[in-house]
Enzyme design. Structure first.
Site, PDB file in Angstrom:
ATOM      1  N   SER A  45      39.935  38.939  45.224  1.00  6.19           N
ATOM      2  CA  SER A  45      39.964  37.795  44.306  1.00  6.19           C
ATOM      3  C   SER A  45      39.986  36.486  45.080  1.00  6.19           C
ATOM      4  O   SER A  45      40.676  35.523  44.718  1.00  6.19           O
ATOM      5  CB  SER A  45      41.172  37.867  43.365  1.00  6.19           C
ATOM      6  OG  SER A  45      41.027  36.945  42.303  1.00  6.19           O
TER       7      SER A  45
ATOM      8  N   SER B 108      41.829  34.171  37.274  1.00  7.46           N
ATOM      9  CA  SER B 108      40.773  34.740  38.116  1.00  7.46           C
ATOM     10  C   SER B 108      39.845  35.684  37.369  1.00  7.46           C
ATOM     11  O   SER B 108      38.810  36.087  37.910  1.00  7.46           O
ATOM     12  CB  SER B 108      41.389  35.473  39.303  1.00  7.46           C
ATOM     13  OG  SER B 108      41.854  34.565  40.265  1.00  7.46           O
TER      14      SER B 108
ATOM     15  N   LYS C 141      36.308  34.720  37.254  1.00  9.72           N
ATOM     16  CA  LYS C 141      35.398  34.978  38.369  1.00  9.72           C
ATOM     17  C   LYS C 141      34.301  35.975  37.982  1.00  9.72           C
ATOM     18  O   LYS C 141      33.280  36.076  38.677  1.00  9.72           O
ATOM     19  CB  LYS C 141      36.158  35.509  39.579  1.00  9.72           C
ATOM     20  CG  LYS C 141      37.026  34.469  40.294  1.00  9.72           C
ATOM     21  CD  LYS C 141      37.581  35.043  41.595  1.00  9.72           C
ATOM     22  CE  LYS C 141      38.384  34.021  42.402  1.00  9.72           C
ATOM     23  NZ  LYS C 141      39.781  33.898  41.952  1.00  9.72           N
TER      24      LYS C 141
END
Length: 356
Positions: free
Chosen positions: A92, A27, A30
């Site tokens: 997230s 993540s 991101k």
């Protein structure tokens, strides 16, 4: 397994370990998704109060049915861009990332192309993105160094949106209250971002940034066995960075550092200067002794404009493992010479290889 700690203001690496190994960033990737979102906001192509619809793909792949981190956006709902950003930075949320991607890029893959194109523009030379979420996908890879570069870029380019990374809680639909997954934003060590990550094959990772006074550090750690180690190791390294280093002045603002050879110019050399003063952060007990070299592809072809980046100063301190690369710029304009002088320059290259 992989780490890099840098001083953002001085643009200097304080520590690194396997920082150029390509790894699944989970993540943490991101951050690239948000870089595209922030670019579109700053350009005025979207607004914070615009709404994007929750598609079945976003809902099923990243929402409640996926069993992954999600903001639980209902299928078919219209969600504001600001809520989606908060869903990504605080929770997230994979569904939030996918909804943003489809709303901006038309399709997930259209947005992924935007991610890869923008990554190349900002110098992420070892990053390849296959999705906007960081969920496991073959070929979805970054390095710790690229993650640190991306964090620095976000902080410096989009300060008006950076506060979302330090937001401790996000209340969504009066039904969910999400707490920021970055444990260090709840600490008292100056951390104000950025992003956690976890995949089974990659372990636990964290991109964090902390500021004390005028000094900002950026840290990337990956490959840790659990959340506790991720938090404690990151805290320990940031504390070490703040306490253990002090600046040494290498060159003053405007001071000529060296010169580079020029082909086809009114002068054979162009002075090299830094972008302001050049400081090197060294351990507090260091002697200040450093070694360095200037690297460039030369001779540099005229015309040259003052401020053009044309060389790199590579500096290594006796007390540090890392090599710091500092860009150098032309200190003055060099105009093109006449045809006869360019002919002489060419003969010099052939005869002596510019060993002048």
């Amino acid at each position: 397994q992989n780490a890099i700690l840098l001083d953002s203001g001085a643009d200097l690496v304080l520590y690194e370990k396997n920082a150029d190994t390509r790894i699944p960033p989970a993540s943490m990737s991101k951050l690239m998704t948000l870089a595209v979102v922030f670019r579109e906001l700053k350009a005025g192509r979207i607004k914070l109060d615009d709404t994007f619809k929750v598609s079945e793909h976003a809902w099923r792949t990243g929402g409640a049915p996926s069993g992954t981190a999600a903001m639980f956006a209902p299928l078919g709902d219209e969600i504001t861009v600001e809520d989606l950003i908060q869903g990504v930075t605080v929770q997230s949320a994979n569904d939030g990332a996918l909804i943003l991607a489809e709303g901006i890029g038309g399709t997930e893959q259209g947005f992924v192309k935007m991610m890869n194109d923008y990554a190349k523009q900002i110098g992420l030379t070892q990053s390849t993105f296959m999705n906007p979420t960081g969920l496991e996908a073959e070929g979805h890879l970054m390095t710790a160094r690229d993650l640190a570069t991306l964090a620095k870029f976000l902080i410096e380019t989009y300060p008006e949106y950076y506060h979302y990374f330090s937001q401790k809680e996000f209340r969504y639909r009066d039904k969910f209250t999400f707490r920021n997954r970055n444990p260090l934003v709840w600490s008292d060590i100056g951390v104000d971002g950025l992003k956690t990550g976890y995949l089974k094959e990659a372990g636990y990772g964290l991109v964090s940034s902390a500021k004390r006074g005028d000094q900002r550090l950026i840290l990337v750690v990956t490959g840790l066995p659990d959340k506790g180690d991720r938090e404690s190791e990151s805290r320990r390294m940031l504390e070490w960075g703040f306490k253990s280093f002090r600046p040494f002045r290498l060159f003053d603002d405007g001071q000529q550092i060296s010169e580079a050879l020029v082909w086809g110019g009114e002068k054979h050399y162009v002075p090299l200067v830094g972008n302001g003063a050049i400081d090197l952060l060294l351990p507090a007990s260091a002697t200040g002794a450093v070694s360095g070299e200037i690297v460039y592809d030369g001779p540099i072809k005229a015309p040259i404009k003052k401020g053009d980046q044309i060389a790199t100063l590579k500096v290594k301190a006796a007390e540090l493992e890392a090599v710091n690369e500092i860009p150098l710029y032309a200190g003055e304009d060099i105009n093109s010479s006449n045809f006869a002088m360019r002919g002489i320059d060419s003969l010099l290259v052939l005869a002596f290889g510019w060993l002048l």
